[in-house]
Scaffold this active site. Structure first.
Site, PDB file in Angstrom:
ATOM      1  N   LYS A 122      27.429  21.280  54.840  1.00 50.41           N
ATOM      2  CA  LYS A 122      26.978  22.091  53.702  1.00 50.41           C
ATOM      3  C   LYS A 122      26.089  23.262  54.152  1.00 50.41           C
ATOM      4  CE  LYS A 122      29.208  19.976  50.388  1.00 50.41           C
ATOM      5  NZ  LYS A 122      30.191  20.638  49.525  1.00 50.41           N
TER       6      LYS A 122
ATOM      7  N   THR B 163      29.157  10.452  40.505  1.00 53.58           N
ATOM      8  CA  THR B 163      30.594  10.588  40.798  1.00 53.58           C
ATOM      9  C   THR B 163      30.958   9.517  41.817  1.00 53.58           C
ATOM     10  OG1 THR B 163      30.193  12.034  42.686  1.00 53.58           O
ATOM     11  CG2 THR B 163      30.483  13.132  40.556  1.00 53.58           C
TER      12      THR B 163
ATOM     13  N   ALA C 176      26.212  14.561  59.138  1.00 54.62           N
ATOM     14  CA  ALA C 176      27.428  15.378  59.217  1.00 54.62           C
ATOM     15  C   ALA C 176      27.645  16.120  57.893  1.00 54.62           C
ATOM     16  CB  ALA C 176      28.629  14.480  59.523  1.00 54.62           C
ATOM     17  N   TYR C 177      27.424  15.414  56.774  1.00 52.48           N
ATOM     18  CA  TYR C 177      27.591  16.041  55.456  1.00 52.48           C
ATOM     19  C   TYR C 177      26.616  17.225  55.312  1.00 52.48           C
ATOM     20  CZ  TYR C 177      27.644  16.509  50.344  1.00 52.48           C
ATOM     21  OH  TYR C 177      27.742  16.999  49.059  1.00 52.48           O
ATOM     22  N   GLY C 178      25.352  16.982  55.704  1.00 58.70           N
ATOM     23  CA  GLY C 178      24.336  18.039  55.592  1.00 58.70           C
ATOM     24  C   GLY C 178      24.723  19.271  56.418  1.00 58.70           C
ATOM     25  N   VAL C 179      25.198  19.047  57.657  1.00 53.15           N
ATOM     26  CA  VAL C 179      25.583  20.190  58.504  1.00 53.15           C
ATOM     27  C   VAL C 179      26.794  20.908  57.893  1.00 53.15           C
ATOM     28  CG1 VAL C 179      26.474  20.864  60.781  1.00 53.15           C
ATOM     29  CG2 VAL C 179      24.584  19.233  60.619  1.00 53.15           C
TER      30      VAL C 179
ATOM     31  N   VAL D  74      24.561  13.673  41.403  1.00 51.49           N
ATOM     32  CA  VAL D  74      25.446  13.549  40.247  1.00 51.49           C
ATOM     33  C   VAL D  74      26.282  12.269  40.320  1.00 51.49           C
ATOM     34  CG1 VAL D  74      27.165  14.775  38.887  1.00 51.49           C
ATOM     35  CG2 VAL D  74      25.686  16.042  40.445  1.00 51.49           C
TER      36      VAL D  74
ATOM     37  N   GLN E 199      32.710  10.881  62.384  1.00 47.22           N
ATOM     38  CA  GLN E 199      32.239  11.285  61.043  1.00 47.22           C
ATOM     39  C   GLN E 199      32.030  12.799  61.002  1.00 47.22           C
ATOM     40  OE1 GLN E 199      29.109   9.245  59.077  1.00 47.22           O
ATOM     41  NE2 GLN E 199      29.725   7.223  59.754  1.00 47.22           N
TER      42      GLN E 199
ATOM     43  N   ASN F  61      35.378  23.459  45.367  1.00 51.42           N
ATOM     44  CA  ASN F  61      34.586  22.270  45.033  1.00 51.42           C
ATOM     45  C   ASN F  61      34.921  21.080  45.947  1.00 51.42           C
ATOM     46  OD1 ASN F  61      33.332  20.174  43.014  1.00 51.42           O
ATOM     47  ND2 ASN F  61      35.497  19.598  43.212  1.00 51.42           N
TER      48      ASN F  61
HETATM   49  P1  NAP Z   1      34.148  13.315  44.340  1.00 51.35           P
HETATM   50  O1  NAP Z   1      34.039  12.677  43.005  1.00 51.35           O
HETATM   51  O2  NAP Z   1      34.304  12.470  45.547  1.00 51.35           O
HETATM   52  O3  NAP Z   1      35.343  14.385  44.271  1.00 51.35           O
HETATM   53  C1  NAP Z   1      35.720  15.111  45.417  1.00 51.35           C
HETATM   54  C2  NAP Z   1      37.001  15.834  45.133  1.00 51.35           C
HETATM   55  O4  NAP Z   1      37.403  16.551  46.318  1.00 51.35           O
HETATM   56  C3  NAP Z   1      38.169  14.881  44.794  1.00 51.35           C
HETATM   57  O5  NAP Z   1      38.996  15.502  43.855  1.00 51.35           O
HETATM   58  C4  NAP Z   1      38.873  14.766  46.133  1.00 51.35           C
HETATM   59  O6  NAP Z   1      40.235  14.386  46.025  1.00 51.35           O
HETATM   60  C5  NAP Z   1      38.749  16.200  46.607  1.00 51.35           C
HETATM   61  N1  NAP Z   1      39.052  16.363  48.029  1.00 51.35           N
HETATM   62  C6  NAP Z   1      38.480  15.759  49.094  1.00 51.35           C
HETATM   63  N2  NAP Z   1      39.072  16.172  50.220  1.00 51.35           N
HETATM   64  C7  NAP Z   1      40.040  17.054  49.863  1.00 51.35           C
HETATM   65  C8  NAP Z   1      40.988  17.815  50.579  1.00 51.35           C
HETATM   66  N3  NAP Z   1      41.094  17.754  51.913  1.00 51.35           N
HETATM   67  N4  NAP Z   1      41.808  18.647  49.899  1.00 51.35           N
HETATM   68  C9  NAP Z   1      41.731  18.737  48.551  1.00 51.35           C
HETATM   69  N5  NAP Z   1      40.877  18.010  47.800  1.00 51.35           N
HETATM   70  C10 NAP Z   1      40.025  17.190  48.469  1.00 51.35           C
HETATM   71  O7  NAP Z   1      32.875  14.232  44.643  1.00 51.35           O
HETATM   72  P2  NAP Z   1      31.895  15.055  43.670  1.00 51.35           P
HETATM   73  O8  NAP Z   1      30.614  14.341  43.654  1.00 51.35           O
HETATM   74  O9  NAP Z   1      32.583  15.433  42.422  1.00 51.35           O
HETATM   75  O10 NAP Z   1      31.684  16.345  44.577  1.00 51.35           O
HETATM   76  C11 NAP Z   1      32.224  17.619  44.258  1.00 51.35           C
HETATM   77  C12 NAP Z   1      31.468  18.650  45.037  1.00 51.35           C
HETATM   78  O11 NAP Z   1      30.074  18.625  44.713  1.00 51.35           O
HETATM   79  C13 NAP Z   1      31.523  18.458  46.545  1.00 51.35           C
HETATM   80  O12 NAP Z   1      31.608  19.718  47.188  1.00 51.35           O
HETATM   81  C14 NAP Z   1      30.202  17.789  46.869  1.00 51.35           C
HETATM   82  O13 NAP Z   1      29.829  17.985  48.197  1.00 51.35           O
HETATM   83  C15 NAP Z   1      29.296  18.499  45.888  1.00 51.35           C
HETATM   84  N6  NAP Z   1      28.048  17.810  45.557  1.00 51.35           N
HETATM   85  C16 NAP Z   1      28.059  16.600  44.978  1.00 51.35           C
HETATM   86  C17 NAP Z   1      26.845  15.986  44.652  1.00 51.35           C
HETATM   87  C18 NAP Z   1      26.768  14.648  43.961  1.00 51.35           C
HETATM   88  O14 NAP Z   1      25.662  14.134  43.778  1.00 51.35           O
HETATM   89  N7  NAP Z   1      27.880  14.084  43.526  1.00 51.35           N
HETATM   90  C19 NAP Z   1      25.632  16.630  44.960  1.00 51.35           C
HETATM   91  C20 NAP Z   1      25.674  17.875  45.572  1.00 51.35           C
HETATM   92  C21 NAP Z   1      26.891  18.469  45.845  1.00 51.35           C
HETATM   93  P3  NAP Z   1      40.679  12.810  46.010  1.00 51.35           P
HETATM   94  O15 NAP Z   1      40.412  12.305  44.626  1.00 51.35           O
HETATM   95  O16 NAP Z   1      42.128  12.903  46.338  1.00 51.35           O
HETATM   96  O17 NAP Z   1      39.851  12.121  47.040  1.00 51.35           O
END
Ligand code: NAP
Length: 275
Positions: A197, A231, A192-195, A229, A105, A89
């Site tokens: 994923k 977050t 960069a994020y899109g690529v 979502v 980035q 995740n």
């Molecule tokens: P978030 O709240 O920013 O949480 C990201 C998590 O990843 C945090 O626990 C962060 O730790 C951890 N992390 C980042 N880099 C890391 C590393 N190098 N090693 C270990 N942990 C690391 O993001 P989220 O929205 O919950 O996203 C979770 C997943 O869902 C991601 O893969 C994201 O791309 C995907 N996603 C999110 C959305 C959305 O709308 N939110 C939509 C589609 C997909 P820290 O707390 O230490 O930073």
């Protein structure tokens, strides 16, 4: 050696990862490991889950640090003889207003989201037990970025025969062109994020295909997304809650033994989407 099954969630200290941990603690018949890159944030999240009356375990895991991945690999092998469920995740997304040059980035985003996830998979996939489930949290942003790639690149990323090595070369190529400011001329989208994923989704497809070649494979590898979502990553205006979206990754993590499909697929809201 513990007899129980074990599930691991990366980036489990907040957002969607924390919601996946919570849901697995309620539904998974085994030990659930919340992992975090930062011990303090990880242990705070453990306290929160425990305050909800749930049992959870903790291990540090920094996905872009091979030593850290090695440590959890050794621990899981010695304690559980492998892993039953792995949810990848953890990811980063720089904010739109971030002024970091695009080439940088691209480098940091792919280092975490693609190459970090790749290293976790390379090191932990061999420890996944029969009937194990691997779930990679990807994004619709990947599907949308694919649509913005040149026709040639779309063909590459949709190819049934693309290898892990070829995918890595394309991800490296994107970073190289992004640093020169010529990525769009070479058919890559301006995200960069899109690529990153696109990379996660194609990696899922490749690894499922590789496993399927093994006789009697029972491990399923899928990826998913469930929209925008609320977050820290996506901001407060996003309409869905992490607990709502945890449903799809948890559904994939809990696919019962004997299930053969979905495998190597991208799911949105528990439904397979064409790539
Ligand atoms: P978030 O709240 O920013 O949480 C990201 C998590 O990843 C945090 O626990 C962060 O730790 C951890 N992390 C980042 N880099 C890391 C590393 N190098 N090693 C270990 N942990 C690391 O993001 P989220 O929205 O919950 O996203 C979770 C997943 O869902 C991601 O893969 C994201 O791309 C995907 N996603 C999110 C959305 C959305 O709308 N939110 C939509 C589609 C997909 P820290 O707390 O230490 O930073």
């Amino acid at each position: 050696m513990a007899n129980s099954k074990v599930a691991i969630v990366t980036g489990g200290n907040k957002g969607i990862g924390l919601a996946i941990v919570r849901a697995l603690c309620k539904q998974f018949d085994g030990d659930v490991f919340l992992t975090a890159r930062n011990d303090e944030r990880g242990k705070e999240a453990v306290k929160l889950i425990e305050s909800e009356g749930l049992k959870v375990k903790y291990h540090q895991l920094v996905i872009d640090d091979k030593k850290s991945i090695q440590q959890i690999q050794t621990f899981m092998t010695e304690t559980y003889n492998g892993i039953d469920v792995l949810v990848n995740n953890a990811a980063i997304a720089l904010k739109m207003k971030d002024t970091t040059p695009f080439g940088e980035q691209a480098k940091v985003t792919l280092a975490a989201n693609f190459f970090g996830t790749l290293d976790v998979l390379r090191m932990l996939l061999p420890t996944i037990k029969p009937n194990g489930r691997v779930v990679n949290v990807s994004s619709m942003a990947g599907a949308s970025a694919l649509g913005k790639c040149s026709a040639e690149l779309q063909q590459v990323f949709r190819s049934d025969s693309i290898t892990e090595k070829q995918l890595c070369e394309r991800m490296e190529e994107f970073i190289k062109y992004a640093q020169k400011g010529t990525h769009t001329e070479h058919g890559y989208p301006n995200t960069a994020y899109g690529v990153s994923k696109i990379g996660v989704t194609v990696l899922t497809i490749i690894q499922a295909r590789q496993l399927q070649k093994q006789e009697k494979n029972t491990i399923l590898v899928n990826c998913c997304c469930r929209g925008w979502v609320c977050t820290d990553m996506a901001g407060a205006k996003a309409p869905k809650t992490p607990d709502q979206v945890a449903e799809t990754p948890v559904f994939l993590a809990m696919l019962p033994p004997g299930t053969t499909e979905p495998n190597g697929k991208f799911l949105f809201d528990k439904t397979v989407r064409p790539w």
